[in-house]
Design an enzyme around this catalytic site. Structure first.
Site, PDB file in Angstrom:
ATOM      1  N   HIS A   1      -5.362   4.638  -7.126  1.00 54.05           N
ATOM      2  CA  HIS A   1      -5.203   4.646  -5.663  1.00 54.05           C
ATOM      3  C   HIS A   1      -3.983   3.822  -5.256  1.00 54.05           C
ATOM      4  O   HIS A   1      -3.125   4.289  -4.502  1.00 54.05           O
ATOM      5  CB  HIS A   1      -6.480   4.082  -5.035  1.00 54.05           C
ATOM      6  CG  HIS A   1      -6.444   3.951  -3.550  1.00 54.05           C
ATOM      7  ND1 HIS A   1      -7.257   4.689  -2.722  1.00 54.05           N
ATOM      8  CD2 HIS A   1      -5.719   3.147  -2.726  1.00 54.05           C
ATOM      9  CE1 HIS A   1      -7.019   4.363  -1.457  1.00 54.05           C
ATOM     10  NE2 HIS A   1      -6.090   3.416  -1.437  1.00 54.05           N
ATOM     11  N   GLU A   2      -3.906   2.596  -5.775  1.00 58.83           N
ATOM     12  CA  GLU A   2      -2.817   1.704  -5.378  1.00 58.83           C
ATOM     13  C   GLU A   2      -1.493   2.120  -6.005  1.00 58.83           C
ATOM     14  O   GLU A   2      -0.429   1.973  -5.392  1.00 58.83           O
ATOM     15  CB  GLU A   2      -3.162   0.256  -5.751  1.00 58.83           C
ATOM     16  CG  GLU A   2      -4.431  -0.283  -5.100  1.00 58.83           C
ATOM     17  CD  GLU A   2      -4.394  -0.197  -3.580  1.00 58.83           C
ATOM     18  OE1 GLU A   2      -3.286  -0.211  -2.999  1.00 58.83           O
ATOM     19  OE2 GLU A   2      -5.469  -0.119  -2.965  1.00 58.83           O
TER      20      GLU A   2
ATOM     21  N   HIS B   1       0.052   4.740  -3.773  1.00 59.83           N
ATOM     22  CA  HIS B   1       0.755   4.128  -2.639  1.00 59.83           C
ATOM     23  C   HIS B   1       2.146   3.650  -3.070  1.00 59.83           C
ATOM     24  O   HIS B   1       3.153   3.930  -2.404  1.00 59.83           O
ATOM     25  CB  HIS B   1      -0.031   2.920  -2.110  1.00 59.83           C
ATOM     26  CG  HIS B   1      -1.250   3.257  -1.324  1.00 59.83           C
ATOM     27  ND1 HIS B   1      -1.279   4.229  -0.350  1.00 59.83           N
ATOM     28  CD2 HIS B   1      -2.503   2.725  -1.355  1.00 59.83           C
ATOM     29  CE1 HIS B   1      -2.495   4.286   0.184  1.00 59.83           C
ATOM     30  NE2 HIS B   1      -3.246   3.384  -0.410  1.00 59.83           N
TER      31      HIS B   1
END
Length: 226
Positions: free
Chosen positions: A28-29, A32
């Site tokens: 997820h990170e 980003h």
């Protein structure tokens, strides 16, 4: 270990779910950071955000303790990691919105990948504990994805629309970002709010083929101390 039933099956499923959750947090990170890097913010590389190293994304309390506590007590996949993005270095409002959108998208894709085996055998009889853990991990992905898409300051959903809000609104809402998670906690623990949220999550899980009874069994199995 969970698949083979080695040792304590409950503890094996606990490790499977917690380990899988940490992997999903890193993905997820990373999404980003990678999108920000492609958009023009090259500082994310210097900060180690492109390494998939969980230590680069985590805050001990916000990233590990609270998310794991909520997973164990309520079956809620909280957004736990955080990467600092220099949004001013990213070219264009659309790219800045996309940086926020890719995180929840990763959770949804991860949830779909975990649901895929159930498309071929929706009620596997062998190695049931393993499949229950996998189903519950998929459930957590959809809770995290949906939760992150809420347009609340501090969550990715707000980051998606932030660039398109009137300046006065944005200034006021930006100041509220530190309190966004408190609002989320209150919303989820408020019985009507929590009921609606989980009804939607279960609907999504059933829509993609995650059996509800397997999700419930996985939720029970990770509480190995009971």
């Amino acid at each position: 270990m969970a698949y083979l039933g080695y040792g304590s099956v409950k503890f094996d499923v606990f490790l499977l779910v917690i380990g899988g959750w940490l992997v999903s947090l890193c993905l997820h990170e990373f999404a980003h950071a990678f999108t920000a890097y492609r958009g023009g913010d090259h500082s994310v590389a210097a900060r180690g955000y492109l390494t998939l190293n969980p230590l680069k994304y985590t805050h001990v309390l916000l990233s590990i303790v609270l998310p794991l506590l909520f997973v164990l007590l309520g079956g809620i996949g909280l957004p736990g990691g955080a990467v600092w993005i220099d949004r001013g270095a990213v070219r264009g409002r659309l790219r800045r919105s996309l940086i926020s959108a890719v995180g929840p998208a990763v959770n949804i894709v991860f949830g779909l990948a975990l649901a895929a085996p159930f498309w071929f055998d929706p009620y596997p009889d062998e190695h049931r504990a393993f499949w229950a853990g996998l189903a519950f991990l998929g459930f957590l992905q959809f809770t995290a994805g949906l939760l992150n898409l809420l347009p609340i300051p501090g969550l990715d959903g707000y980051g998606i629309i932030q660039e398109y809000l009137p300046h006065d609104w944005r200034s006021a809402l930006d100041k509220a970002q530190p309190w966004g998670m408190l609002f989320v906690f209150a919303l989820l623990w408020w019985p009507p709010g929590g009921a609606v949220f989980f009804r939607i999550v279960y609907f999504l899980c059933e829509l993609v083929g995650l059996p509800r009874d397997f999700v419930g069994a996985g939720s029970a199995l990770i509480r190995f101390w009971q």
